[in-house]
Design an enzyme around this catalytic site. Structure first.
Site, PDB file in Angstrom:
ATOM      1  N   GLY A  62      30.235  39.941  50.291  1.00 44.86           N
ATOM      2  CA  GLY A  62      31.563  39.871  49.805  1.00 44.86           C
ATOM      3  C   GLY A  62      31.760  40.430  48.688  1.00 44.86           C
ATOM      4  O   GLY A  62      31.323  39.991  47.629  1.00 44.86           O
ATOM      5  N   MET A 100      37.590  40.427  51.373  1.00 45.25           N
ATOM      6  CA  MET A 100      38.326  39.526  52.116  1.00 45.25           C
ATOM      7  C   MET A 100      39.857  39.562  51.725  1.00 45.25           C
ATOM      8  O   MET A 100      40.020  39.195  50.496  1.00 45.25           O
ATOM      9  CB  MET A 100      37.739  38.178  52.094  1.00 45.25           C
ATOM     10  CG  MET A 100      36.321  37.990  52.559  1.00 45.25           C
ATOM     11  SD  MET A 100      35.618  36.414  52.203  1.00 45.25           S
ATOM     12  CE  MET A 100      34.072  36.958  51.177  1.00 45.25           C
ATOM     13  N   CYS A 140      38.483  26.925  49.615  1.00 47.48           N
ATOM     14  CA  CYS A 140      38.420  28.509  50.087  1.00 47.48           C
ATOM     15  C   CYS A 140      37.101  28.892  50.524  1.00 47.48           C
ATOM     16  O   CYS A 140      36.640  29.285  51.398  1.00 47.48           O
ATOM     17  CB  CYS A 140      38.873  29.182  49.092  1.00 47.48           C
ATOM     18  SG  CYS A 140      38.706  31.073  49.281  1.00 47.48           S
ATOM     19  N   GLY A 156      28.534  36.977  44.870  1.00 44.77           N
ATOM     20  CA  GLY A 156      28.359  37.015  43.528  1.00 44.77           C
ATOM     21  C   GLY A 156      28.437  35.746  42.848  1.00 44.77           C
ATOM     22  O   GLY A 156      28.481  35.675  41.511  1.00 44.77           O
ATOM     23  N   CYS A 214      43.753  32.017  42.400  1.00 47.38           N
ATOM     24  CA  CYS A 214      43.940  33.475  42.595  1.00 47.38           C
ATOM     25  C   CYS A 214      45.306  33.878  43.022  1.00 47.38           C
ATOM     26  O   CYS A 214      45.991  34.738  42.672  1.00 47.38           O
ATOM     27  CB  CYS A 214      42.970  33.815  43.626  1.00 47.38           C
ATOM     28  SG  CYS A 214      42.784  33.151  45.107  1.00 47.38           S
TER      29      CYS A 214
END
Length: 351
Positions: free
Chosen positions: A7, A33, A98, A122, A195
């Site tokens: 990702g 994503m 999420c 990460g 976000c």
């Protein structure tokens, strides 16, 4: 050769994770994503910029690249959850949801369907396989960057099928590795906050979904009306700015009554930080697929917050934490996460 779907958010952490995995000899494919693309009033969504960074990194690493559109599920499982929690007067953590529903749910499903052996991200965390075949989620070597608090709701299956290449490194080391490899995101600032809220803040975001509802701001001790607001939903416990109730000592939000649409404030820090000896949890998730044995564990109630010892009592998907020392009050909707040494056991949502 092990196939890994990474990702890639466009940031430095996921970029270095992809680089390390390729250097370790894995067959690596990068993936972005696409979760949220809408602008918030006063703030532009940066998804297109992030995607561009991720693509450039994939080119730099000479790996294939995919895009997964999870917008519909993200809106349903994360954004609608956040709005519903605020409507109920609670303070949710959408990053945790999420991770549970999208990054280690839908993304893992897609990877398995396409024949990948693992996914990778990460995040600063580690995993370990036990002798009985189960997998543990472990805290990162860098205590300040450890992100297991945000990962406590992922499943045993997800822990077993996920690689965390950054778990043994510090953030400065990751930055240095990115610079040494000339990755596009080497100097890119870390993302801050939620976000999909952007720079405008949660108030402006919620106004996209909630009608204004004027009400009163009252002194928590005396009940005196100090001012007025346009909706109790827009205020969070501990909030100091944006109260618009005149001068005097600084005041902050210490409570809300969603039924009455009232906000309660105080100028006494002890009102907000009064200690509690017990926290009740609901919607618990245990990474080993079963509750830990009754006993005393370390508990964290916010990311990088102080670890405090508490006795765990469980019943179904609920639990209670009895602290050895008084613990600062925690807003309903936040999460309490349990640890046994470096192992993240799971946790629950504060009632």
């Amino acid at each position: 050769m092990t196939r890994v779907l990474v990702g890639m958010s466009g940031g430095v952490d996921s970029s270095v994770a992809a680089a390390l995995l390729k250097e370790a000899g894995h067959e690596v494919v990068g993936a972005y994503m696409k979760n949220w693309t809408l602008d918030v009033p006063g703030s532009r969504c940066a998804w297109a910029d992030d995607l561009a960074f991720a693509k450039r990194t994939a080119v730099r690493l000479d790996i294939d690249f995919k895009i997964y559109d999870f917008q519909e599920a993200y809106k349903r499982e994360v954004v609608d959850y956040l709005v519903a929690e605020y409507r109920a007067g609670r303070t949710p953590n959408p990053d945790i949801m999420c991770n549970q529903e999208v990054k280690f749910g839908l993304f893992l499903d897609a990877a398995e369907a396409e024949g990948f052996d693992f996914i990778a991200t990460g995040h600063y965390a580690r995993t370990e396989q036990t002798e009985n075949g189960t997998s543990r989620l472990l805290r990162a070597a860098d205590a300040h960057k450890d992100q297991t608090y945000f990962l406590y709701r992922i499943t045993q299956r997800a822990v077993a099928r996920t690689l965390f290449p950054l778990g043994d490194f510090t953030k400065p080391q990751v930055r240095d590795m990115a610079a040494a490899r000339n990755l596009p995101s080497a100097d890119k600032p870390d993302s801050q906050g939620i976000c999909f809220v952007g720079q405008s803040g949660i108030r402006e975001f919620l106004r996209m979904y909630v009608d204004l509802q004027p009400g009163e701001i009252k002194d928590a001790s005396t009940g005196k009306i100090l001012g007025y607001h346009d909706g109790a939903i827009f205020f969070t416990i501990g909030q100091r700015k944006g109260l618009n109730i005149g001068g005097g000592k600084p005041r902050f939000v210490v409570g809300k009554d969603m039924g009455r649409n009232e906000v309660y404030v105080s100028d006494d820090p002890a009102t907000l930080h009064r200690a509690v000896s017990t926290l009740e949890l609901e919607r618990c998730n245990w990474i080993a697929d079963e509750p830990p044995v009754p006993g005393t564990y370390e508990v964290r109630t916010r990311h990088t917050g102080k670890l405090q010892r508490a006795e765990l009592q469980t019943q179904g998907d609920a639990a209670a934490l009895l602290f050895a020392e008084d613990h600062e009050k925690v807003a309903p909707g936040q999460s309490a996460v349990l640890y046994d040494g470096n192992t993240c056991l799971g946790g629950g949502i504060v009632r």
